[in-house]
Design a protein around this motif. Structure first.
Motif, PDB file in Angstrom:
ATOM      1  N   ARG A   1      36.115   8.744 101.021  1.00  0.00           N
ATOM      2  CA  ARG A   1      36.506  10.076 101.491  1.00  0.00           C
ATOM      3  C   ARG A   1      37.985  10.108 101.906  1.00  0.00           C
ATOM      4  O   ARG A   1      38.705  11.078 101.634  1.00  0.00           O
ATOM      5  N   ALA A   2      38.465   9.044 102.576  1.00  0.00           N
ATOM      6  CA  ALA A   2      39.869   8.991 102.987  1.00  0.00           C
ATOM      7  C   ALA A   2      40.804   8.980 101.777  1.00  0.00           C
ATOM      8  O   ALA A   2      41.833   9.668 101.763  1.00  0.00           O
ATOM      9  N   GLN A   3      40.433   8.199 100.726  1.00  0.00           N
ATOM     10  CA  GLN A   3      41.264   8.169  99.524  1.00  0.00           C
ATOM     11  C   GLN A   3      41.295   9.524  98.830  1.00  0.00           C
ATOM     12  O   GLN A   3      42.339   9.991  98.358  1.00  0.00           O
ATOM     13  N   ALA A   4      40.131  10.185  98.751  1.00  0.00           N
ATOM     14  CA  ALA A   4      40.104  11.518  98.128  1.00  0.00           C
ATOM     15  C   ALA A   4      40.930  12.520  98.920  1.00  0.00           C
ATOM     16  O   ALA A   4      41.649  13.349  98.350  1.00  0.00           O
ATOM     17  N   GLU A   5      40.847  12.464 100.264  1.00  0.00           N
ATOM     18  CA  GLU A   5      41.639  13.372 101.099  1.00  0.00           C
ATOM     19  C   GLU A   5      43.145  13.129 100.921  1.00  0.00           C
ATOM     20  O   GLU A   5      43.936  14.069 100.863  1.00  0.00           O
ATOM     21  N   LYS A   6      43.527  11.859 100.815  1.00  0.00           N
ATOM     22  CA  LYS A   6      44.933  11.524 100.604  1.00  0.00           C
ATOM     23  C   LYS A   6      45.438  12.059  99.265  1.00  0.00           C
ATOM     24  O   LYS A   6      46.535  12.610  99.165  1.00  0.00           O
TER      25      LYS A   6
END
Length: 298
Positions: free
Chosen positions: A243-248
């Protein structure tokens, strides 16, 4: 009592609370003295600047008055000389009673010549002043046009630099995105390989554990619970990282879109400003034609 440079040179002995209070009061006293000195210095500099400006104004006014008075005195002296010369000539002419009429005619002629010379001189001065004023206006308009042209050139250069830097930044971002995707593909491939190896190892362990559990079932119940908790935590950590990678990635794409919109808006505003400046320049009045001087002689 012992020496203390902070407050009056002295402070009590073996009374640390009083010493702290005295030191604080001494610090406040020194700070107040420094503030007062800074304020007085500022007021003094301001008064000195005002006195200096007043002195220069008086000095300039005095010199201008002196120059004007000297010019008037010279003109008056020349007038007196001319008047004296005229009187002497008139006395010489009036020496004989028979030449009185001829002297009056000569005096009238001298007056007319002086009037004509003065009129010609005044006309020349007026023409020089008017031509100087027209020349200064023409030079001021030329300088304004040059300044506007320089401003437009600077703005165009900044716009070109901004567009070029934006293009270079986009190319760099695309290259970085491509490298990031290649690195991510390699990482996914390596992770898949590691997962395959790990799953095979875990399967072999699971088979061995099953065999061992059949033999020692009661002893492995606690170990199974711990293993389930570990797997659940690993799964939750993987979801958080994804989720953090997608948000970035979404934030990077959104920033790129915002930069593109902002630069387009700046370019449109720059074009509007250039159009307005061109309209204002086109609305400026043309230079006045040079008038020919007319000298009238009586």
């Amino acid at each position: 009592m012992r020496k203390n440079n902070t407050f009056m040179g002295l402070y009590p002995e073996r009374r640390w609370k009083d010493r702290v209070i005295i030191n604080e009061y001494g610090t406040i006293y020194r700070s107040a003295a420094k503030l007062q000195a800074a304020y007085r210095a500022r007021v003094g500099r301001r008064l000195a600047q005002e006195a200096k400006e007043k002195f220069y104004r008086n000095w300039v006014a005095t010199h201008l008055q002196a120059m004007w008075r000297s010019k008037q005195a010279r003109a008056f002296y020349e007038l007196l000389r001319w008047e004296k010369a005229r009187k002497d000539e008139a006395q010489m002419v009036l020496a004989g009673f028979a030449k009185i009429i001829a002297a009056m005619e000569i005096l009238q002629g001298l007056r007319e010549e002086a009037y004509l010379a003065l009129a010609n001189k005044c006309a020349i001065v007026v023409q020089a002043v008017y031509r100087g004023r027209c020349g200064r206006r023409r030079v001021a308009r030329i300088l304004d046009n040059l300044r506007i042209q320089r401003i437009l050139e600077d703005r165009c250069a900044r716009l070109l630099q901004r567009v070029y830097r934006g293009h270079v930044g986009k190319l760099r971002f695309k290259q970085m995105l491509k490298e990031h995707r290649e690195w991510l593909a390699k990482c996914i491939k390596s992770a898949s390989k590691l997962q395959r190896v790990w799953r095979g190892k875990q399967a072999r362990r699971r088979v061995a554990a099953h065999r061992y559990a059949i033999e020692h079932r009661a002893e492995l119940e606690q170990y199974s619970a711990t293993l389930l908790q570990n797997r659940f935590r690993l799964y939750r950590c993987k979801n958080i990282i994804a989720r953090a990678q997608a948000e970035k990635a979404r934030a990077a794409v959104a920033a790129l879109y915002v930069q593109t919109a902002w630069r387009a808006r700046c370019a449109r505003m720059e074009l509007d400003i250039r159009k307005q400046v061109r309209q204002q320049v086109s609305l400026l009045p043309p230079f006045p034609p040079k008038k020919k001087s007319r000298r009238q002689y009586c």
